[in-house]
Structure formats: C-alpha cells, structure tokens
Design an enzyme around this catalytic site. Sequence first.
Site, PDB file in Angstrom:
ATOM      1  N   ARG A 103       0.844  -1.198   0.000  1.00 57.19           N
ATOM      2  CA  ARG A 103       0.000   0.000   0.000  1.00 57.19           C
ATOM      3  C   ARG A 103       0.880   1.250   0.000  1.00 57.19           C
ATOM      4  NH1 ARG A 103      -2.480   0.203   6.230  1.00 57.19           N
ATOM      5  NH2 ARG A 103      -0.509  -0.157   7.295  1.00 57.19           N
ATOM      6  N   ASN A 141      -5.278   7.258   4.271  1.00 64.72           N
ATOM      7  CA  ASN A 141      -5.056   6.465   5.485  1.00 64.72           C
ATOM      8  C   ASN A 141      -3.612   6.589   5.919  1.00 64.72           C
ATOM      9  OD1 ASN A 141      -6.098   4.186   7.348  1.00 64.72           O
ATOM     10  ND2 ASN A 141      -4.148   3.379   6.572  1.00 64.72           N
ATOM     11  N   GLU A 142      -3.392   7.054   7.131  1.00 65.57           N
ATOM     12  CA  GLU A 142      -2.042   7.111   7.713  1.00 65.57           C
ATOM     13  C   GLU A 142      -1.015   7.686   6.733  1.00 65.57           C
ATOM     14  OE1 GLU A 142      -1.316   3.122   9.116  1.00 65.57           O
ATOM     15  OE2 GLU A 142      -2.304   3.494  11.015  1.00 65.57           O
ATOM     16  N   GLU A 313      -8.071   4.023  15.276  1.00 65.14           N
ATOM     17  CA  GLU A 313      -7.754   2.600  15.362  1.00 65.14           C
ATOM     18  C   GLU A 313      -7.173   2.325  16.749  1.00 65.14           C
ATOM     19  OE1 GLU A 313      -5.211   1.347  12.135  1.00 65.14           O
ATOM     20  OE2 GLU A 313      -6.425   2.360  10.620  1.00 65.14           O
ATOM     21  N   TRP A 321       2.769  -6.500  13.147  1.00 68.83           N
ATOM     22  CA  TRP A 321       3.820  -5.771  12.430  1.00 68.83           C
ATOM     23  C   TRP A 321       5.044  -5.386  13.268  1.00 68.83           C
ATOM     24  CZ3 TRP A 321       3.765  -1.343  15.165  1.00 68.83           C
ATOM     25  CH2 TRP A 321       2.530  -0.879  15.664  1.00 68.83           C
ATOM     26  N   GLU A 361      -2.338  -8.759   7.011  1.00 69.34           N
ATOM     27  CA  GLU A 361      -2.689  -8.608   8.426  1.00 69.34           C
ATOM     28  C   GLU A 361      -3.435  -9.817   8.992  1.00 69.34           C
ATOM     29  OE1 GLU A 361      -4.583  -4.797   8.813  1.00 69.34           O
ATOM     30  OE2 GLU A 361      -2.703  -3.707   8.544  1.00 69.34           O
ATOM     31  N   GLN A 362      -3.199 -10.964   8.429  1.00 72.27           N
ATOM     32  CA  GLN A 362      -3.932 -12.139   8.928  1.00 72.27           C
ATOM     33  C   GLN A 362      -3.539 -12.499  10.355  1.00 72.27           C
ATOM     34  OE1 GLN A 362      -2.701 -16.091   6.960  1.00 72.27           O
ATOM     35  NE2 GLN A 362      -1.935 -14.572   5.540  1.00 72.27           N
ATOM     36  N   MET A 363      -2.393 -12.021  10.822  1.00 70.00           N
ATOM     37  CA  MET A 363      -2.005 -12.284  12.208  1.00 70.00           C
ATOM     38  C   MET A 363      -2.396 -11.129  13.136  1.00 70.00           C
ATOM     39  SD  MET A 363      -0.534 -15.208  11.671  1.00 70.00           S
ATOM     40  CE  MET A 363       0.609 -15.690  12.986  1.00 70.00           C
ATOM     41  N   HIS A 364      -3.160 -10.174  12.654  1.00 68.31           N
ATOM     42  CA  HIS A 364      -3.551  -9.008  13.452  1.00 68.31           C
ATOM     43  C   HIS A 364      -4.913  -9.284  14.085  1.00 68.31           C
ATOM     44  CE1 HIS A 364      -4.665  -4.970  14.574  1.00 68.31           C
ATOM     45  NE2 HIS A 364      -3.539  -4.468  14.111  1.00 68.31           N
TER      46      HIS A 364
END
Lengths: 454, 454, 454
Positions: A103, A141-142, A313, A321, A361-364
């Site tokens: 991104r 975003n950010e 958020e 991350w 982000e599957q581990m988020h």
Amino acid sequence: MKLGCCYYPEHWPEADWADNARRMIEMGLSQVRIGEFAWSRIEPEPGRFEWDWLDRAIDTLGDAGLEIILGTPTATPPKWLVDSMPDMVAIDAEGKPRGFGSRRHYCFSHRPYREECRRIVTAMAERYGEHPAIRAWQTDNEYGCHDTAISYSAAAAAAFRQWLAQKYGDVDALNAAWGNVFWSMEYHSFDAVDPPNLTVTEPNPAHVLDYRRFCSDEVVSFNRLQAEILRAHSPGRDIIHNFMGFFTQFDHHDVGADLDVASWDSYPLGFLEQFWFSDDEKRRYLRQGHPDIAAFHHDLYRGCSNGRWSVMEQQPGPVNWARYNPAPLPGMVRLWTLEAMAHGAELVSYFRWRQLPFAQEQMHAGLLRTDGEDAPAAEEARQCATDIKTLGEPGEIPKSVALLFSYEADWLFQAQPQGKSFRYIELAFEMYSALRQLGLDIDIVSPHADLGGY
Amino acid sequence: MKLGCCYYPEHWPEADWADNARRMIEMGLSQVRIGEFAWSRIEPEPGRFEWDWLDRAIDTLGDAGLEIILGTPTATPPKWLVDSMPDMVAIDAEGKPRGFGSRRHYCFSHRPYREECRRIVTAMAERYGEHPAIRAWQTDNEYGCHDTAISYSAAAAAAFRQWLAQKYGDVDALNAAWGNVFWSMEYHSFDAVDPPNLTVTEPNPAHVLDYRRFCSDEVVSFNRLQAEILRAHSPGRDIIHNFMGFFTQFDHHDVGADLDVASWDSYPLGFLEQFWFSDDEKRRYLRQGHPDIAAFHHDLYRGCSNGRWSVMEQQPGPVNWARYNPAPLPGMVRLWTLEAMAHGAELVSYFRWRQLPFAQEQMHAGLLRTDGEDAPAAEEARQCATDIKTLGEPGEIPKSVALLFSYEADWLFQAQPQGKSFRYIELAFEMYSALRQLGLDIDIVSPHADLGGY
Amino acid sequence: MKLGCCYYPEHWPEADWADNARRMIEMGLSQVRIGEFAWSRIEPEPGRFEWDWLDRAIDTLGDAGLEIILGTPTATPPKWLVDSMPDMVAIDAEGKPRGFGSRRHYCFSHRPYREECRRIVTAMAERYGEHPAIRAWQTDNEYGCHDTAISYSAAAAAAFRQWLAQKYGDVDALNAAWGNVFWSMEYHSFDAVDPPNLTVTEPNPAHVLDYRRFCSDEVVSFNRLQAEILRAHSPGRDIIHNFMGFFTQFDHHDVGADLDVASWDSYPLGFLEQFWFSDDEKRRYLRQGHPDIAAFHHDLYRGCSNGRWSVMEQQPGPVNWARYNPAPLPGMVRLWTLEAMAHGAELVSYFRWRQLPFAQEQMHAGLLRTDGEDAPAAEEARQCATDIKTLGEPGEIPKSVALLFSYEADWLFQAQPQGKSFRYIELAFEMYSALRQLGLDIDIVSPHADLGGY
C-alpha cells in the site's frame, strides 16, 4: 465518547453484513469506519464504477443504526492505475522505485495521480456526500506510513524546484540562505537544484531542511485537495485523518488545520516494541504498554485540530507488524479506551472488527476471531460501553502546562544532530513523561499556538 | 615551526578581511591556507573567471604579512560543470552515482574531468604562481575522503582495462596471474574484464587487489597532473597535499613522491570516535584523544615525502562529523600543537579561522566563534606561538626504529582477511603503540625505504 | 563406505596428474570428483570444445584405479557466454544484477541459459557417458549457494506468470486465494503480477509463498533437465547433486526425487560459525563443531533420495569463507568421516585434494598443502581407510523416530514469522538435538513420507 470499529464489508460475504452490524450495536459500538482500501472494488476497471455493493453495505450498516466514517481509498491505488502511469510511485533515497504490491505506492508530488485522486474522491463524495448514514470522512489512510512522506522521484524534484522558486524568488537568495558558497554548491537556476539524496557525503542541512518542509507541504496540499472536495459535496460531515504514533515526517499541525477532527491510530504494544525504548522498558511494559505513550499522542493530537480528536484505530489484541507481538494483559483494552476518554476523545474505534484469514494482516487481532467468535477484546469493548454510560462525559480539560512541539525542529535535529543518539521526539516524550509524573495536565501545542492561560 | 590557519575569504564580507588578517598575525599565525573550495566563485560560469575578489584577498592577506598556501579547487567542481558531463561522478559498489550536493563528486578516472582540472589549475597557477605572498600550493583536498578513491564508473572500467593491458601485455598472463581457471573466470580479452563489484559472491582476491592498485595509481596520476602544472608555473613554492587519518584507500607513499611536503589533517577526538577503538577507550580518551593517534600519523607522514611534513588542519574544538563531538579539554589544542612540533612538523594550521553560521560545517569549531569573538582555541594558539619562540626549533629526529607500513598489504588483507576482525592498519597502530611505550622514536616508512641506520 | 576427494586437474600441471592419482589410491581413496567448474577449459570459445585434456585426465585417474564422479559445469558459465546474453544473470531483491566474477551468475528462469546448459551437458554426456571410469555424475554444484535460488529478473517474472496461470487457471482464483481484496491488490490478468520485491511495505505473504514455491520449482526443473540428459546417455551411472547445510531456499525433497543419491557438503566448523548459534556455543565448539550439525544433515539428506546419500565435500582443515576459520582439532576429520559412515553414507569425499595458491579459495585447506606435502587431514584420511576396513559396513539404520521437515513451512514462517527471532529450521534442529540426547535414531523425512514403522 462513542465507540466504533473498522470494518471491511468487501472482505466478507454480503450475507454476513447485517448480522455483523447487529453484533456491533449489541457490543455498544455506534460508529464504523469503512472503505479506505476498497478502490479496486469501487472502480475495478478505469472508469467503470461498481457502487452497488457499497450502496448496500452503507445501507445495511446505516439501517442497523451505525454512523459511518467513509474513507477515501487513495492509499491503495489499484494495479491498473499504477500500470497506466508507472512513474506515479515514490522513489526512495537510494533511487529505487517503491512499487505496487502492498500500500501507499504513490508519490505525493505526482500531479496526474492527484488528478486521479480528485476523480475518485469526487465520485465518492457525489454519491455518498449527503447519505444520512455518513457521519464523517477519513482522507486517505495514515499519511506517511512506511516512510512514504518523502520521495525522491522526478515528480518530486520538479515540484521542489517550483516550491523553491516560490519561496526564494531568485536563486541568489537561495544560495545566500543555504550558504552554498561553502564547497562551491552555488546554483545558477532553480532548475539546477536536485533533491538532497545520493550525495557523496552529507548534503547541506539547509538543503535537507527545505526538502523536508517541501515534502510536508506536499502532504498538506494532497490532503487539502480531498478535504475541499468532501466539504463541497458533504456538508455537515466531519473531515478526519488518522495520524500515526511517533511520526514526524510531515507537519501534523499543518494538515490538522484542514481537518475537523484529528484522529490517530493507537497501538500501545506495537509502538513500545518498534521505537527507541530500552530492552528493559520493553520487557517491563511488554503486555501493557509504556504508561505515557498513548497519553502523549492523545495530548499531541488534541492540539492538532482545534481540540476535536479521536482514536480511529485502537489495538484490540496482538498486532502483526512489530518485531514481537504479545497479547495485551486482560483489561488493557478497556484501560486504553477509558484513558482516551479521560483525555477527551470523541471516539475510540477498534481496529478491526474481525481478524482476517488472509493477506498482510492475517495475524492481526480483531474484536472477533477469524472464525467469527468473540476475541478477548469483545468483552472489554462491551464493558467500556457500560463504563461510558456510568461515567458520563468528562469535563473540560484544564489548561495547566503547554508543551510546544515543532515538527520542523525534529527535521532540523535529524539533519544536524548534536550526537548520534539525539532524537527531538524522544526529548519531547521524556519531558512529557517527567511532567506527567508531577501530576500535571499537559497540552502539546504547535509553535503557533496561543500560550495564554497556561 | 610555524602556525597557521585555514581561511575562506569568500565566506565573509570583504570588509572583514584586513581585520581578520591583522588578528591572525596578532595571534602568532604566519601562514594561511585559502581557496580549496572556491571554484564556483573563481569561475561562476564556464570560462568566465572572476579573479578580482581573489586578487584582493591574496593581496590583503599578503600585505598583512601572512604567507599563503593556495589550494586548487578540484575537490568541489561547480554544478554547471557536473551538469555539462553528468558521467564525471563516481559510481559506488552498488552501481549508484555519487552526485552533486556535497564535495568530492568526481571520479578520478574520468578523463574529461581531468582536462577541466588541468584548465582551472593552469589558470590559477598562471595568475598566482609568482605572487610574492604565495608560499605553497595544496593540491585538491583530502584525496579519498568519504570513500572516494574507489569508483566503479564506466570511466574507471575503461581505464582499468588499459591499466591491465599495460601491466600484463596479454590476457593469458592476466588469467595465469589471477588464477582465473578457478571457477571458469578466464577472459579472452582485456575488454572483457569488469571492475570487481556486483559479483554473486566474493570476486577473485587477485582481481580485487589489482583494482585497488589501479585505483591508487589513478589518484597518483591525478595529483601528478596538478603538481606538474604548479611546478612549471610557480617555481620555488612547495607542493603539498593534505592527507587524512587512518586512511589507506590509495598509496600515500606514491602520492608523496610527487610532493614537497606531506601534510595531514589531525582531528584527535574525531578519529578516536570514528575508528575501531573500544567503547572503553572512547570514554577514557573522550576529550583528550588517544595518546598515540596523532603521533602515529606524524611519524607516518614524515615518511611520505622526504621528511618534510606538516599538519594542514588541526582540530581546535568540537568537530561536527563524528558520532559524538565533545570539546577538547582545556590545554589539549596547545598540547597537540607542541606534539606536532616535537615530531618535526614545519607547520600546524588550525581548521578553521572562524566558525561558520551555515552549511555542512556550521557545528565545527574554529579559532573564533560564529560571532567573531575568540573561541577557547584562540588563546591556546597564542600560547603556542610563545612556546615555539621559547623552545626553539627541535633537533633532528634520531633514527631508532623503522616500522614498515605497506598500503598494498592493507588492500591485500581487506581482500583476504584471516578473520573478520583483522585490520592491517590496526595491527600497525598496535605495534606502533607498543614501541612507543618502550620509549622509542619511530619512523614509519614505505616498503621501499632504506632501512640502514636503524 | 568409500572415501574420495575433489580434484581439479585443470588447476595443476598435467605432469602431476598420475602421481596425484597414485597418492590418492595410496591414501585409501577410491573415488574422485572432477570437472564441475571447468567450462572455460572444456569450451574456451563458443562451440569450440577442447576435450583432449579432459580425456587424458579421466584416463589417467581411471587407469590409477579411481572411480570418477564427473560434474556438469553449469554453476560457472564462462564470460563469453555471459557477454552473449547479459540478461542471463540473476537480479537481487533490490533490482541489482548479480554479475560475472565469481560463480553461480545465472538465473534459473532464463530459458536461453537452460538451452546452453542442455548443450554443454549433452556434449559431456555423449563423450563420457559410457566411459568405464565414470561412476556417477554431479549436476551443477550447490544449487542456491550464495542465495542464488531466488531471482527477481525479467526472465523470472515471465516464468512466474506462467507458473501462476498454470496453478490458478484464471486470475480471479489467484485473487481469491491470495486475498488480494485486502489493500486493493487485485489483478486483472496474470501479466499484471510482478515478483514480490520492491514493494513499499511487506507484500502479501501468499504472494511471497507462491514466489518461493515457484523459485523452488525452477531449481527442480533446471536439475531435471540435466538429470534426463545424463540418464539417457550414461546408463547405470548415479545422478547426484551436492546440497548445502542449513539451506532451505528450494525444496530438496523435490530435487532429490530426480536423483539417485543425495549428497551434501559438510563443513562443521564453517556452519557453526555462520549460523544462529550463540557466541557461547561458537566458542565451546570452535574446533570440533557442534555435535549435532553434521548428524542433522546426514539424517536429513538420507531422507531426500530413497535412502542413498553421501558427503560430497568434507571439511579437511580451515575453510576460508566463515567469519573466523579455525583449524579442526586433531582427530576431528577422522571422527566426522566415521560419523558419516555410522549414519549410512556411501561416500565421504574430502574437499579438496590440494590447497590452491590462487583465487577465492587459496586459504581453504586440502588433504595436501599448497606445496604438495601432506596437510594434517591426509593422515586422518589414511586412518579412516583402515577404520572402514576394520569396522565393515554398518548395518541397516533402525526406524525409530521420524522428524518431518517441510521446506514450504520454512518459507511460510519466513514470510509470516511469529516473532523476529523465530526460525523454522532452528526449531527443527533443536527438536532433532533434543531427540538425539534421548539416544534415539532419527530419520528426517518429507511431508509426503510414509510414516509407517516409526
């Protein structure tokens, strides 16, 4: 204070949306942020818009009683767009392109990309600007995440030269201001000035400082372009951007001046792990976070946009991350939420509603687990909803101590540090921490703030 | 021994020059080095020379009684020149250009840039070669500083192939000498040989060693070109170059053979901080410098040009370029000055006269502060002037121990170290240090030196 | 078990060959590996083969009674070949070419280079395939050494797209499998997919994982091309490849399926020094090696090709390529040899016969010193030859514990580690080590292995 969450209807079967919305309301959430990464679904091919799914998602969420914060999707331009103008990506200090595949793969100075942003933001604002469920807009975003506020592209070089010409009028003034007589660095025209990268040894710190100012101004004008479109088409809705923690690549006060609400993304455990804290501090605060990190940013962002601010958020569990990603201790999500309320937040929005089974982000963690069952944070969110009712709105924050924070000072000390370990933001944080230990209420304010009343 | 300073008239109002010169004399200084970064002021546009200001500066300094060391400005070619031939810059080992914006942005092997150097040096030598105030010339400035003696440009590759052809005559001799049969690295023509960068794993150490020899020879011939012009046009003046500390990228003995005086730039605190010394040693000697660093280089450079040597730049206070930049303890500047005298220096020249309020070295101390008042070193310089008169000239340095130092050996051990932590120059330094602790006088000499008399 | 050595007749005068062969036999060696880096001598110019020297070398070694393992020379394509197609080299993750000047300067995905490999391997196989002294073939050398199994070249990108098209059929299936809706990463055609490098932040882990699978498959098909040619032209000879230690860039089980014998290159001291072991372990085992490193790989490679395996290169003394390169303790070479025998090796082949006086490995020990006299390992090899006779062949290895090792799992955990210090191969090694300390016999097997009998 309201509670909310970040939700991505495009990630889940449409059949689940209504139930998800119902469960959000049940959990005590009243706002939901959507849309900020959905460009490839909104406009799958150049000029072909697919609004239907988003229409239905907005209606479904709105019908359930949720207020929607709709994000502009400009942080993730789709592949077809990048392929149509490959030079739109940023160039890093080594001269390498920062391409598609994650991104923020755009250069703030690329004017044709700005036109694409104007086009997609206008289209979204026209369609949803007056939708009753739309309560606010988030721009992009950010900004700057992953070190993207500084680019050394040809587009940036061209824009920098214009910026310099505007600032200095003639090149002799620039030479005098920078002291270019030193080491024969004098220029005969603005066209001869390059970005300050790929030099043999350190470039002129004045050159660096102006480049940092220029890059910051590019973020400001990029954001302003979107804010103006949104204001024109969506009267009465707040314009928000979600800033980051310990991030100084652009002047947040300047961006904040074009917003109604400054928000930030609060990851207390991730930030502790990623920044300069000692191993000892990292161990000590491993699962609760450093006691001043969240507060510092609450007080910083309260000073960025006329006092209105929120947490867009909020970390609800382990992130993916940081170098190490521990789970918060039981109760920390509740504590962080109430801490934001005590500092005056309008909203705490958990990131994300449900953990994803795919992609970066599957581990988020989320409020829900991947399988849709409650994750530990869900129950803490419910408690917070009750707490907020019990506690009522906090009173006015008293004016006690103003801590002046200058983004430009940070750039200056990066260009000319007194010593290798000196960090301006660390100094500001240590001062903040010391003042907090004295029990004082602190406003972190811009160099242009009115200091009366402190 | 004489005292002097480095001065940049182009940095200050012309109205101050005479007063500056008077104060130098008052401080006990008799020499002044100027001009080495002034190309953009001497030749602001291609072929348009502006001599007037430099004429007046030289006259003003000379009229005050100062002897002038005039530098050739080839370490800082102006932007118009780089823009006219962008391939003149060095290319780093990763293939990236090392561009304009600081200094030393040239490749030693770029022949058209050499022609530009010949042109500017000839012009200066013709104009000032016989000026009575001109006492000596400095060629360029700190050859190799910022790792610039090694370049992987197309110009370097072409010159390397010629160098190889001259050395080996036919390519089979090269293949045999390097052992290219190993890993099928054999070449069929010199044209097929590339610089030894961007290989999959380490290149042939013989390839690396020849490249290091070639790069060193390029510095030697670059310097010789200037020395020959200056000798032809400026009879009776010394040709000097200012070498650096702990720097081995080219063979200083070979460059020294074309000089009358080898000088070096002595920054005892900066060098302690930047090199391999332990944290413990760095703390211990923080504000005085390691006791052997300056002496090692004095004795090294005395062996580089027939025994005549000097300190062209002497640290007078905090520098700006090390990781941490402490101020010397009171008395250290005086001590360093007298130490150089004891080792036989002809000159100690302080860098710089007055601290600058701009550009890369604005945090670098001078004899004067930015505001023109005395910095702490000024008084120590005055004391030195008195000390020198009191002490008289030191006698002949007795021949006691010769420490043979080979730049080629350093390159060899870099190409094929016995172990990761092995450094040839560190070994030489440790041996020097051990011999000093035995109270011995040491000459550091070249592999070709006559060892009789030790 | 047999003993052997690695020998390079092209490095030594032809007059020495017969005597070398005689001394090998005298030392108790019966096999010799040759040829794997000799392309520039076999085909000095495009299409001009020089077989005579290799004919004589093979005859000389064979006549002395040695069995020959002949290597295909594809790990070191000559300069003329690289110059004829400069895009055959791999491109690193930063976009830089990995050029000529050492070894392994090719991209596995470059199809024209594969054709060159087919050509040279066919030529060798036709000439020597049925030579009575040729006992086996080694394909290439240490696939992936120096991180060369992964390339980001245009050739790799093109092959990756084809691989994806074959795997997913249509691009929507790929988008769904990778979860590309996240961050608008959706593709409209396979042609739009790039390798996962040079992204702004981490790419989709599914993208990375498929790229790793693709790169592994490229090694497999590269090896298979050679294996098929050799099988066709050299009936009855074993096809062998020499794998490396702690190396997971491609799936060794997949490559092993095309081999008759899996061999590996065992450098116990070098591996201890180069990998993750603590400073304490590195000191403790400095001159003997970690007790489980060799055993782990013996048991791993026994599981890679139907149980037939060998040590193609055995460390005989100090190597040159680790950070520090100590000499093994007396007796270690013998111990390592017998350890391999106890694990069921068919061959232990010492690398190399005689230390070289030139090129990259001139500091790498052999059985003989540079001057041709015995190095310490020579006597240990002789002892091993006697030991082997005394001990006889070891019995069948009993099936006790199977440790499942998945190369794909390693790639997955590299793409999405649980924490910065997590390494799948370290975990496997620690489990192996723990099981060994329980006195168990371990088979390290592929995820597809039959687990019956454990």
